[in-house]
Design a protein around this motif. Sequence first.
Motif, PDB file in Angstrom:
ATOM      1  N   ALA A   1       0.760  -1.085   0.022  1.00 53.04           N
ATOM      2  CA  ALA A   1       0.012  -0.198   0.060  1.00 53.04           C
ATOM      3  C   ALA A   1       0.791   1.257  -0.007  1.00 53.04           C
ATOM      4  CB  ALA A   1      -0.762  -0.051   1.147  1.00 53.04           C
ATOM      5  N   THR A   2       2.033   1.151   0.713  1.00 57.94           N
ATOM      6  CA  THR A   2       2.932   2.414   0.797  1.00 57.94           C
ATOM      7  C   THR A   2       3.639   2.698  -0.430  1.00 57.94           C
ATOM      8  OG1 THR A   2       3.254   1.940   3.274  1.00 57.94           O
ATOM      9  CG2 THR A   2       4.691   3.503   1.910  1.00 57.94           C
ATOM     10  N   LEU A   3       3.967   1.380  -1.127  1.00 55.94           N
ATOM     11  CA  LEU A   3       4.587   1.631  -2.444  1.00 55.94           C
ATOM     12  C   LEU A   3       3.532   2.298  -3.573  1.00 55.94           C
ATOM     13  CD1 LEU A   3       6.847  -1.864  -2.582  1.00 55.94           C
ATOM     14  CD2 LEU A   3       7.643   0.743  -2.470  1.00 55.94           C
ATOM     15  N   ASP A   4       2.166   1.471  -3.430  1.00 57.43           N
ATOM     16  CA  ASP A   4       1.436   2.331  -4.397  1.00 57.43           C
ATOM     17  C   ASP A   4       1.263   3.703  -4.290  1.00 57.43           C
ATOM     18  OD1 ASP A   4       0.964  -0.283  -5.657  1.00 57.43           O
ATOM     19  OD2 ASP A   4      -0.896  -0.808  -4.190  1.00 57.43           O
ATOM     20  N   GLU A   5       1.017   4.328  -2.774  1.00 61.14           N
ATOM     21  CA  GLU A   5       0.862   5.685  -2.916  1.00 61.14           C
ATOM     22  C   GLU A   5       2.213   6.194  -2.981  1.00 61.14           C
ATOM     23  OE1 GLU A   5      -0.052   6.607   1.364  1.00 61.14           O
ATOM     24  OE2 GLU A   5      -1.497   4.940   1.495  1.00 61.14           O
ATOM     25  N   ALA A   6       3.368   5.572  -3.098  1.00 58.87           N
ATOM     26  CA  ALA A   6       4.782   6.408  -3.488  1.00 58.87           C
ATOM     27  C   ALA A   6       4.622   6.491  -5.035  1.00 58.87           C
ATOM     28  CB  ALA A   6       5.906   5.685  -3.011  1.00 58.87           C
ATOM     29  N   ASN A   7       4.206   5.502  -5.688  1.00 57.02           N
ATOM     30  CA  ASN A   7       4.157   5.354  -7.055  1.00 57.02           C
ATOM     31  C   ASN A   7       3.262   6.764  -7.581  1.00 57.02           C
ATOM     32  OD1 ASN A   7       5.826   3.329  -7.663  1.00 57.02           O
ATOM     33  ND2 ASN A   7       4.563   1.897  -7.813  1.00 57.02           N
ATOM     34  N   LYS A   8       2.057   6.644  -6.988  1.00 54.39           N
ATOM     35  CA  LYS A   8       1.129   7.793  -7.281  1.00 54.39           C
ATOM     36  C   LYS A   8       1.657   9.102  -7.205  1.00 54.39           C
ATOM     37  CE  LYS A   8      -2.938   5.097  -6.063  1.00 54.39           C
ATOM     38  NZ  LYS A   8      -4.214   4.883  -5.190  1.00 54.39           N
ATOM     39  N   ALA A   9       2.435   9.285  -5.980  1.00 57.47           N
ATOM     40  CA  ALA A   9       3.093  10.544  -5.935  1.00 57.47           C
ATOM     41  C   ALA A   9       4.207  10.881  -6.730  1.00 57.47           C
ATOM     42  CB  ALA A   9       3.682  10.654  -4.217  1.00 57.47           C
ATOM     43  N   LEU A  10       4.862   9.853  -7.188  1.00 53.89           N
ATOM     44  CA  LEU A  10       5.751  10.139  -8.268  1.00 53.89           C
ATOM     45  C   LEU A  10       5.189  10.444  -9.565  1.00 53.89           C
ATOM     46  CD1 LEU A  10       8.539   7.359  -7.335  1.00 53.89           C
ATOM     47  CD2 LEU A  10       8.680   9.859  -7.465  1.00 53.89           C
ATOM     48  N   ALA A  11       4.249   9.604  -9.796  1.00 51.28           N
ATOM     49  CA  ALA A  11       3.413  10.004 -11.169  1.00 51.28           C
ATOM     50  C   ALA A  11       3.003  11.572 -11.307  1.00 51.28           C
ATOM     51  CB  ALA A  11       2.303   9.082 -11.193  1.00 51.28           C
ATOM     52  N   GLU A  12       2.288  11.681 -10.059  1.00 53.86           N
ATOM     53  CA  GLU A  12       1.956  13.324  -9.863  1.00 53.86           C
ATOM     54  C   GLU A  12       3.042  14.426 -10.075  1.00 53.86           C
ATOM     55  OE1 GLU A  12      -0.183  13.586  -6.105  1.00 53.86           O
ATOM     56  OE2 GLU A  12      -1.819  12.377  -6.979  1.00 53.86           O
ATOM     57  N   ALA A  13       4.326  13.845  -9.466  1.00 54.58           N
ATOM     58  CA  ALA A  13       5.331  14.744  -9.464  1.00 54.58           C
ATOM     59  C   ALA A  13       5.921  14.852 -10.809  1.00 54.58           C
ATOM     60  CB  ALA A  13       6.442  14.435  -8.496  1.00 54.58           C
ATOM     61  N   ARG A  14       5.876  13.765 -11.725  1.00 54.04           N
ATOM     62  CA  ARG A  14       6.362  13.854 -13.042  1.00 54.04           C
ATOM     63  C   ARG A  14       5.546  14.856 -14.081  1.00 54.04           C
ATOM     64  NH1 ARG A  14       6.894   7.557 -13.237  1.00 54.04           N
ATOM     65  NH2 ARG A  14       8.983   7.156 -12.399  1.00 54.04           N
ATOM     66  N   GLU A  15       4.093  14.541 -13.851  1.00 52.38           N
ATOM     67  CA  GLU A  15       3.246  15.335 -14.473  1.00 52.38           C
ATOM     68  C   GLU A  15       3.291  16.948 -14.055  1.00 52.38           C
ATOM     69  OE1 GLU A  15      -1.552  15.872 -14.844  1.00 52.38           O
ATOM     70  OE2 GLU A  15      -0.835  13.993 -14.354  1.00 52.38           O
ATOM     71  N   ALA A  16       3.599  17.119 -12.655  1.00 52.06           N
ATOM     72  CA  ALA A  16       3.734  18.515 -12.274  1.00 52.06           C
ATOM     73  C   ALA A  16       4.966  19.164 -13.069  1.00 52.06           C
ATOM     74  CB  ALA A  16       3.867  18.638 -10.969  1.00 52.06           C
ATOM     75  N   VAL A  17       6.093  18.310 -13.075  1.00 49.08           N
ATOM     76  CA  VAL A  17       7.390  18.501 -13.758  1.00 49.08           C
ATOM     77  C   VAL A  17       7.194  18.915 -15.421  1.00 49.08           C
ATOM     78  CG1 VAL A  17       9.814  17.785 -14.157  1.00 49.08           C
ATOM     79  CG2 VAL A  17       9.034  17.629 -12.078  1.00 49.08           C
ATOM     80  N   ARG A  18       6.384  18.005 -15.807  1.00 54.45           N
ATOM     81  CA  ARG A  18       6.272  18.252 -17.269  1.00 54.45           C
ATOM     82  C   ARG A  18       5.307  19.464 -17.555  1.00 54.45           C
ATOM     83  NH1 ARG A  18       4.103  12.449 -17.975  1.00 54.45           N
ATOM     84  NH2 ARG A  18       6.154  11.130 -17.955  1.00 54.45           N
ATOM     85  N   ASP A  19       4.357  19.739 -16.831  1.00 52.81           N
ATOM     86  CA  ASP A  19       3.686  21.003 -16.833  1.00 52.81           C
ATOM     87  C   ASP A  19       4.462  22.338 -16.630  1.00 52.81           C
ATOM     88  OD1 ASP A  19       1.408  19.455 -17.319  1.00 52.81           O
ATOM     89  OD2 ASP A  19       0.532  19.932 -15.195  1.00 52.81           O
ATOM     90  N   LEU A  20       5.295  22.070 -15.503  1.00 54.74           N
ATOM     91  CA  LEU A  20       6.294  23.403 -15.432  1.00 54.74           C
ATOM     92  C   LEU A  20       7.338  23.561 -16.522  1.00 54.74           C
ATOM     93  CD1 LEU A  20       7.123  22.776 -11.518  1.00 54.74           C
ATOM     94  CD2 LEU A  20       5.712  24.513 -12.772  1.00 54.74           C
ATOM     95  N   GLY A  21       7.676  22.400 -17.044  1.00 55.18           N
ATOM     96  CA  GLY A  21       8.614  22.500 -18.183  1.00 55.18           C
ATOM     97  C   GLY A  21       8.029  23.030 -19.319  1.00 55.18           C
ATOM     98  N   SER A  22       6.818  22.762 -19.746  1.00 52.80           N
ATOM     99  CA  SER A  22       5.942  23.399 -20.907  1.00 52.80           C
ATOM    100  C   SER A  22       5.787  24.730 -20.365  1.00 52.80           C
ATOM    101  CB  SER A  22       4.735  22.632 -21.137  1.00 52.80           C
ATOM    102  OG  SER A  22       3.921  22.578 -20.016  1.00 52.80           O
ATOM    103  N   GLU A  23       5.377  25.163 -19.388  1.00 55.84           N
ATOM    104  CA  GLU A  23       5.154  26.593 -19.032  1.00 55.84           C
ATOM    105  C   GLU A  23       6.614  27.219 -18.932  1.00 55.84           C
ATOM    106  OE1 GLU A  23       3.084  26.923 -15.336  1.00 55.84           O
ATOM    107  OE2 GLU A  23       1.391  25.615 -15.845  1.00 55.84           O
ATOM    108  N   ALA A  24       7.659  26.901 -18.494  1.00 57.86           N
ATOM    109  CA  ALA A  24       8.908  27.543 -18.455  1.00 57.86           C
ATOM    110  C   ALA A  24       9.195  27.742 -20.098  1.00 57.86           C
ATOM    111  CB  ALA A  24      10.020  26.532 -17.670  1.00 57.86           C
ATOM    112  N   GLY A  25       9.024  26.715 -21.041  1.00 58.34           N
ATOM    113  CA  GLY A  25       9.500  26.848 -22.149  1.00 58.34           C
ATOM    114  C   GLY A  25       8.461  27.941 -22.818  1.00 58.34           C
TER     115      GLY A  25
END
Length: 136
Positions: free
Chosen positions: A30-54
Amino acid sequence: MSVEFSVFLIAVAFIGLVVSIIILLRKAMATLDEANKALAEAREAVRDLGSEAGSVLGHANDIAAQVKDKIRAIDAIVNSAQDVGQILHTVTDTARKAVAVLNHTPQAAQPEYVPTNKITIRKTSIDALAKETDRI
């Protein structure tokens, strides 16, 4: 009976150990599943920030290009104003020279009183001024 009871206790302890390990593994999953979800959200946020920065960098480049164009236009205006100032300086210098030439004529040996609010320029001084301006 003591051997049978000991084997029974060992079996119960082993079952308890297996159940504890299963509960621990489920919690870890369960903890690993939550960590995977958090990482997926972080990746999506980084992609959004990258496109906004561009996008921001693209706008910054556009603004910098516009500022550069405005500076070039202002430079042209300043250069034109400088040229006009030089031309005015040349014209006034030529006019001073023309007036000086007129004031050194033999008739001007005795300067006449000229009111400060009235300046008389003869036709010859205008011609001399025109010739001086043509030479420039």
